[in-house]
Enzyme design. Structure first.
Site, mmCIF file in Angstrom:
data_model
loop_
_atom_site.group_PDB
_atom_site.id
_atom_site.type_symbol
_atom_site.label_atom_id
_atom_site.label_comp_id
_atom_site.label_asym_id
_atom_site.label_seq_id
_atom_site.Cartn_x
_atom_site.Cartn_y
_atom_site.Cartn_z
ATOM 1 C CE LYS A 27 8.576 57.156 -5.028
ATOM 2 N NZ LYS A 27 9.496 56.098 -4.998
ATOM 3 C CB THR A 28 8.507 57.567 2.407
ATOM 4 O OG1 THR A 28 7.568 56.923 1.332
ATOM 5 C CG2 THR A 28 7.717 57.702 3.702
ATOM 6 C CG ASP B 192 3.708 57.016 -1.089
ATOM 7 O OD1 ASP B 192 4.377 57.317 -2.344
ATOM 8 O OD2 ASP B 192 4.059 56.067 -0.573
ATOM 9 N NE ARG C 153 10.503 49.929 1.174
ATOM 10 C CZ ARG C 153 9.751 50.794 0.277
ATOM 11 N NH1 ARG C 153 9.487 50.510 -0.719
ATOM 12 N NH2 ARG C 153 9.442 51.700 1.051
ATOM 13 C CB THR D 56 6.032 54.671 -8.925
ATOM 14 O OG1 THR D 56 4.540 54.406 -9.295
ATOM 15 C CG2 THR D 56 6.645 54.136 -7.747
HETATM 16 N N1 LIG Z 1 19.330 57.840 0.631
HETATM 17 C C1 LIG Z 1 19.180 56.657 1.572
HETATM 18 N N2 LIG Z 1 20.095 56.706 2.444
HETATM 19 C C2 LIG Z 1 20.018 55.688 3.343
HETATM 20 N N3 LIG Z 1 18.838 54.874 3.436
HETATM 21 C C3 LIG Z 1 17.683 55.225 2.312
HETATM 22 C C4 LIG Z 1 17.920 56.135 1.770
HETATM 23 N N4 LIG Z 1 17.031 55.980 0.587
HETATM 24 C C5 LIG Z 1 15.923 54.935 1.182
HETATM 25 N N5 LIG Z 1 16.569 54.550 2.379
HETATM 26 C C6 LIG Z 1 16.182 53.467 3.365
HETATM 27 O O1 LIG Z 1 15.244 52.688 2.023
HETATM 28 C C7 LIG Z 1 13.996 52.346 2.826
HETATM 29 C C8 LIG Z 1 12.904 52.871 1.790
HETATM 30 O O2 LIG Z 1 12.899 54.230 1.653
HETATM 31 P P1 LIG Z 1 11.446 54.988 1.283
HETATM 32 O O3 LIG Z 1 10.488 54.348 2.229
HETATM 33 O O4 LIG Z 1 11.800 56.382 1.566
HETATM 34 O O5 LIG Z 1 11.342 54.663 -0.108
HETATM 35 P P2 LIG Z 1 10.345 55.115 -1.328
HETATM 36 O O6 LIG Z 1 10.965 55.629 -2.326
HETATM 37 O O7 LIG Z 1 9.280 56.184 -0.389
HETATM 38 O O8 LIG Z 1 9.358 53.836 -1.722
HETATM 39 P P3 LIG Z 1 7.976 53.744 -2.030
HETATM 40 O O9 LIG Z 1 7.546 54.509 -3.023
HETATM 41 O O10 LIG Z 1 7.770 52.142 -1.991
HETATM 42 O O11 LIG Z 1 7.058 54.180 -0.665
HETATM 43 C C9 LIG Z 1 13.858 53.232 4.245
HETATM 44 O O12 LIG Z 1 13.584 52.524 5.276
HETATM 45 C C10 LIG Z 1 15.290 53.979 4.200
HETATM 46 O O13 LIG Z 1 15.756 53.328 5.326
#
Ligand SMILES: Nc1ncnc2c1ncn2[C@@H]1O[C@H](COP(=O)(O)OP(=O)(O)OP(=O)(O)O)[C@@H](O)[C@H]1O
Length: 346
Positions: free
Chosen positions: A73-74, A118, A226, A167
Site C-alpha cells: 500500500k505504501t 496510512d 514484505r 488494513t
Molecule cells: N508488488 C510488489 N512488487 C515488489 N515489491 C513489493 C510489492 N509490494 C510490496 N513490495 C515490497 O514489500 C515491502 C512492503 O511494502 P509496503 O510497505 O508498501 O506495504 P504496506 O501494504 O504499505 O504495509 P503496511 O500496511 O504494513 O504499511 C516494500 O519494501 C516493497 O519493497
C-alpha cells in the site's frame, strides 16, 4: 557470493549496518506501476485513473488502498506520486489525533500534492469530519475562539489527492469511504508473483540464489512481499555465515532457525491455531478470547493472522467465532479433539 551494499559497510558498526538494512528496504520498493509485481487488476485500474487525470491536467481522484499489511500500500502511494511527478506528504491515522493536526497538514499542501495517510481508520473522529469537506470541496472550516463567541472561518486548500491505506476498510465510516473515487482491494500474492518479487530483490541485493531456493521462500512468506524480502535477507545472512551459497538447504536451515514452517506459519500463527485446536477443541472461538489467550491485540489477530489462516484454509469464520478446518488438524498432526503440546513447545 554476496556483493551488495551491506558488504561495503562496516558490519561491526551497528548504526551503519542497520542504516544499510533500511536503505535496502527503500531500494527494494518498485518506483513505477510497470515495476510493481502482481495485483494486475489494481494496477490496471490505477493506471487508467492516473492517465485520465494527466490527459485532463487535473489531480487524480482520491484513492483508498485496503488490504493486509506488507502487500504494497505504501509503495503504491509512492508510485501514484512518482508517476504523476507530484510531491508526496506522508502521515498516519495515529498521528492525527485532533482536527488541528489535520488542518496543519492540509493547509500546507502545495497544488497537486499527494497526501498519504496510512492506517486511516485510526484517525480521530473530529479529523475525519474535517476530511469530508476537504476531499469534496478542497476547503476546511477552522473554528476561531471558544464557546458562544466561536466562529468558523473557511479556508481554501490547494487541490490534492488523498491516498488512504487501511488494513480494516470495514472500520471506515461510510461518508469517508464514499468520498474516495476508487478503492483498491489488495490480495495476497501467489507463489509465481512472489518468486518475481524475490528474484528482483535478490538482484538488487547482489545475492546469487538458486531457483529452487527462491521457490521455497515464495512458498513460506504468507503471500506477502514484505515477508518475502525479510526472509530473503535472513537467508542471505545464513549463507554469509554458514554456507556461502544461498541454496535450498540454506533456505530450509535459515527458516527453521527463524521458526517459519513449511506453510509459512510463524510463532503467532501457530499459537493461535494451538489455542483453537487444543484449548477449544477446534472452536468456535471469539476474536477477543483468542487475542487474550495469545497475549496480542485483537486488531493484530484480525488484520494480520486471521486473513492468512483463512486464505490457506486452516480456519473458517462463522458468526459464533473461528473454527479449525480438517486441514488444520492434519497440519498439526492431531486427531480432532486431541490435546497437543503446550504452546511454549511449539
Ligand atoms: N508488488 C510488489 N512488487 C515488489 N515489491 C513489493 C510489492 N509490494 C510490496 N513490495 C515490497 O514489500 C515491502 C512492503 O511494502 P509496503 O510497505 O508498501 O506495504 P504496506 O501494504 O504499505 O504495509 P503496511 O500496511 O504494513 O504499511 C516494500 O519494501 C516493497 O519493497
Amino acid at each position: 557470493m554476496t556483493g551488495d551494499a551491506a558488504d561495503e559497510v562496516d558490519l561491526t558498526d551497528p548504526v551503519l549496518a542497520s542504516e544499510a538494512e533500511l536503505a535496502f528496504e527503500g531500494a527494494l520498493r518498485p518506483r513505477s506501476l510497470a515495476e510493481f509485481v502482481g495485483q494486475t487488476r489494481v494496477r490496471g485500474q490505477l493506471q487508467l485513473l492516473l492517465t485520465a487525470a494527466t490527459i485532463q491536467q487535473r489531480t487524480p481522484d482520491h484513492i483508498l488502498l485496503a488490504g493486509p499489511p506488507g502487500l504494497g500500500k505504501t509503495t503504491l502511494a509512492m508510485i501514484v506520486a512518482h508517476e504523476g511527478g507530484r510531491p508526496l506528504r506522508m502521515s498516519s491515522g495515529p498521528a492525527i489525533q485532533h482536527a488541528g493536526d489535520l488542518a496543519a497538514i492540509l493547509s500546507s499542501l502545495v497544488p497537486g500534492e499527494v497526501l498519504f495517510i496510512d492506517e486511516i481508520h485510526r484517525m480521530a473522529r473530529s479529523a475525519e469530519e474535517m476530511l469530508y469537506l476537504a476531499m469534496e470541496d478542497f476547503r476546511i472550516d477552522i473554528m476561531v475562539g471558544k464557546g458562544a463567541g466561536a466562529t468558523s472561518v473557511p479556508l481554501d486548500l490547494a487541490p490534492f489527492t488523498l491516498v488512504g491505506a487501511t488494513t480494516r476498510a470495514g472500520l471506515l465510516p461510510n461518508p469517508l469511504r464514499d468520498r474516495f473515487g476508487f478503492t483498491a482491494h489488495l490480495e495476497f500474492y501467489d507463489e509465481a508473483e512472489l518468486e518475481q518479487v524475490l528474484a528482483r530483490a535478490a538482484t538488487l541485493l547482489g545475492l546469487d540464489i538458486d531457483r529452487e531456493a527462491v521457490a521455497e521462500i515464495a512458498g513460506r512468506c504468507r503471500g506477502t512481499p514484505r515477508i518475502a524480502n525479510r526472509l530473503l535477507r535472513r537467508v542471505r545472512d545464513y549463507a554469509l555465515v554458514h554456507t556461502d551459497r544461498a541454496d535450498l538447504s540454506a533456505v530450509r536451515a535459515a527458516l527453521d532457525l527463524y521458526d517459519v514452517d513449511e506453510l509459512g506459519l510463524d510463532r503467532l500463527d501457530r499459537a493461535v491455531m494451538q489455542i483453537i485446536l487444543t484449548r477449544f477443541g477446534g472452536g468456535p472461538v471469539g476474536l477477543n478470547t483468542l487475542a487474550v489467550s495469545v497475549g496480542e491485540e485483537s486488531e493484530t489477530i484480525e488484520a494480520v493472522v486471521e486473513p492468512f489462516l483463512v486464505r490457506i484454509g486452516l480456519i473458517t469464520r462463522t458468526p459464533r467465532g473461528r473454527v479449525a478446518t480438517p486441514a488444520a488438524w492434519r497440519h498439526f498432526g492431531l486427531a480432532s479433539g486431541e490435546t497437543a503440546l503446550p504452546i511454549d513447545d511449539l
